[in-house]
Design a protein around this motif. Structure first.
Motif, PDB file in Angstrom:
ATOM      1  N   ILE A 276       0.837  -1.208   0.000  1.00 30.27           N
ATOM      2  CA  ILE A 276       0.000   0.000   0.000  1.00 30.27           C
ATOM      3  C   ILE A 276       0.869   1.254   0.000  1.00 30.27           C
ATOM      4  O   ILE A 276       0.669   2.163  -0.810  1.00 30.27           O
ATOM      5  CB  ILE A 276      -0.959  -0.017   1.208  1.00 30.27           C
ATOM      6  N   VAL A 277       1.855   1.300   0.906  1.00 26.51           N
ATOM      7  CA  VAL A 277       2.722   2.479   1.000  1.00 26.51           C
ATOM      8  C   VAL A 277       3.549   2.643  -0.272  1.00 26.51           C
ATOM      9  O   VAL A 277       3.683   3.758  -0.798  1.00 26.51           O
ATOM     10  CB  VAL A 277       3.632   2.380   2.248  1.00 26.51           C
ATOM     11  N   GLY A 278       4.101   1.558  -0.806  1.00 28.68           N
ATOM     12  CA  GLY A 278       4.885   1.626  -2.037  1.00 28.68           C
ATOM     13  C   GLY A 278       4.079   2.116  -3.220  1.00 28.68           C
ATOM     14  O   GLY A 278       4.547   2.934  -4.011  1.00 28.68           O
ATOM     15  N   THR A 279       2.859   1.649  -3.335  1.00 24.57           N
ATOM     16  CA  THR A 279       1.995   2.085  -4.425  1.00 24.57           C
ATOM     17  C   THR A 279       1.705   3.580  -4.324  1.00 24.57           C
ATOM     18  O   THR A 279       1.775   4.304  -5.320  1.00 24.57           O
ATOM     19  CB  THR A 279       0.665   1.293  -4.404  1.00 24.57           C
ATOM     20  N   ILE A 280       1.390   4.043  -3.137  1.00 16.81           N
ATOM     21  CA  ILE A 280       1.073   5.461  -2.952  1.00 16.81           C
ATOM     22  C   ILE A 280       2.294   6.335  -3.218  1.00 16.81           C
ATOM     23  O   ILE A 280       2.218   7.329  -3.950  1.00 16.81           O
ATOM     24  CB  ILE A 280       0.519   5.701  -1.530  1.00 16.81           C
ATOM     25  N   VAL A 281       3.446   5.963  -2.645  1.00 14.10           N
ATOM     26  CA  VAL A 281       4.649   6.789  -2.798  1.00 14.10           C
ATOM     27  C   VAL A 281       5.094   6.842  -4.255  1.00 14.10           C
ATOM     28  O   VAL A 281       5.324   7.926  -4.809  1.00 14.10           O
ATOM     29  CB  VAL A 281       5.787   6.270  -1.887  1.00 14.10           C
ATOM     30  N   PHE A 282       5.197   5.703  -4.910  1.00 20.98           N
ATOM     31  CA  PHE A 282       5.643   5.692  -6.306  1.00 20.98           C
ATOM     32  C   PHE A 282       4.626   6.387  -7.210  1.00 20.98           C
ATOM     33  O   PHE A 282       5.001   7.107  -8.131  1.00 20.98           O
ATOM     34  CB  PHE A 282       5.857   4.251  -6.783  1.00 20.98           C
ATOM     35  N   GLY A 283       3.344   6.171  -6.965  1.00 23.03           N
ATOM     36  CA  GLY A 283       2.314   6.813  -7.775  1.00 23.03           C
ATOM     37  C   GLY A 283       2.332   8.323  -7.647  1.00 23.03           C
ATOM     38  O   GLY A 283       2.255   9.045  -8.648  1.00 23.03           O
ATOM     39  N   LEU A 284       2.449   8.821  -6.427  1.00 29.56           N
ATOM     40  CA  LEU A 284       2.467  10.270  -6.219  1.00 29.56           C
ATOM     41  C   LEU A 284       3.720  10.908  -6.802  1.00 29.56           C
ATOM     42  O   LEU A 284       3.652  11.990  -7.411  1.00 29.56           O
ATOM     43  CB  LEU A 284       2.359  10.604  -4.735  1.00 29.56           C
ATOM     44  N   LEU A 285       4.866  10.260  -6.626  1.00 29.06           N
ATOM     45  CA  LEU A 285       6.100  10.820  -7.178  1.00 29.06           C
ATOM     46  C   LEU A 285       6.053  10.895  -8.692  1.00 29.06           C
ATOM     47  O   LEU A 285       6.525  11.864  -9.290  1.00 29.06           O
ATOM     48  CB  LEU A 285       7.305   9.990  -6.725  1.00 29.06           C
ATOM     49  N   THR A 286       5.476   9.906  -9.338  1.00 27.58           N
ATOM     50  CA  THR A 286       5.381   9.920 -10.795  1.00 27.58           C
ATOM     51  C   THR A 286       4.315  10.893 -11.272  1.00 27.58           C
ATOM     52  O   THR A 286       4.516  11.610 -12.244  1.00 27.58           O
ATOM     53  CB  THR A 286       5.069   8.506 -11.326  1.00 27.58           C
TER      54      THR A 286
ATOM     55  N   PHE B 235       5.000  -0.964 -10.077  1.00 26.65           N
ATOM     56  CA  PHE B 235       6.378  -1.173  -9.624  1.00 26.65           C
ATOM     57  C   PHE B 235       6.495  -0.880  -8.134  1.00 26.65           C
ATOM     58  O   PHE B 235       7.173  -1.598  -7.398  1.00 26.65           O
ATOM     59  CB  PHE B 235       7.323  -0.277 -10.429  1.00 26.65           C
ATOM     60  N   GLY B 236       5.819   0.158  -7.665  1.00 24.07           N
ATOM     61  CA  GLY B 236       5.807   0.482  -6.240  1.00 24.07           C
ATOM     62  C   GLY B 236       5.155  -0.606  -5.410  1.00 24.07           C
ATOM     63  O   GLY B 236       5.583  -0.887  -4.286  1.00 24.07           O
ATOM     64  N   LEU B 237       4.117  -1.225  -5.955  1.00 23.22           N
ATOM     65  CA  LEU B 237       3.459  -2.334  -5.268  1.00 23.22           C
ATOM     66  C   LEU B 237       4.427  -3.498  -5.061  1.00 23.22           C
ATOM     67  O   LEU B 237       4.547  -4.036  -3.953  1.00 23.22           O
ATOM     68  CB  LEU B 237       2.228  -2.794  -6.047  1.00 23.22           C
TER      69      LEU B 237
END
Length: 126
Positions: free
Chosen positions: A22-32, A55-57
Motif C-alpha cells: 500500500i505504502v509503495g503504491t502510494i509513494v511511487f504513484g504520487l512521485l510519478t 512497480f511500487g506495489l
C-alpha cells in the motif's frame, strides 16, 4: 518460544507485505504523477503513473515483507520498529542513490511503526 517467534515473524511478513504494498503504491504513484519532466516515448512522465504504481506495489511488498519479518521475529516495540524501518530505508537509499532520500526513509520508518503497532496489538489480544 521458537513457535511463538515463528508465528510472530510470519504475521509480520504478511502484514508487512500488505502495508508495504500500500505504502509503495502510494509513494511511487504520487512521485510519478507530480513529476513535470517528459519521457522520450510517451510524452509526460505523468502518463506512466499506473506502471509506476505497479512497480511500487512490487517493491513495497518486498520491503514490507522483509521489514515485517524482522520486526515480528524480534518482537520489536514501536520505537524499535521505527529505528529498524529507518535503517532499512537508509540501506535502500545507499543501494539506489535516489534523490527522494527523505521520502524513502520516512515511509520506511512509518511502515515500521505501523507493522510494530499491529503486531503489538495482536500480541495483546491473544
Amino acid at each position: 518460544m521458537r513457535t511463538k517467534r515463528f508465528r510472530s515473524g510470519l504475521s509480520g511478513f504478511l502484514f508487512g507485505g500488505l502495508w508495504g504494498g500500500i505504502v509503495g503504491t502510494i509513494v511511487f504513484g504520487l512521485l510519478t504523477y507530480f513529476d513535470d519532466s517528459s519521457y522520450l516515448l510517451d510524452g509526460a512522465t505523468r502518463n506512466w503513473t499506473l506502471v509506476s504504481m505497479g512497480f511500487g506495489l512490487v517493491c513495497g511488498l518486498i520491503v514490507g515483507s522483509i521489514l515485517g519479518a524482522v520486526i515480528g521475529t524480534f518482537q520489536a516495540d514501536r520505537r524499535t520498529g521505527i529505528i529498524i524501518g529507518g535503517a532499512i530505508g537508509l540501506f535502500i537509499v545507499a543501494l539506489t542513490e535516489d534523490i527522494f532520500v527523505i521520502a524513502i526513509i520516512v515511509s520506511c520508518s512509518i511502515l515500521g511503526l505501523i507493522i510494530s503497532g499491529i503486531l503489538q496489538g495482536r500480541e495483546r489480544l491473544g
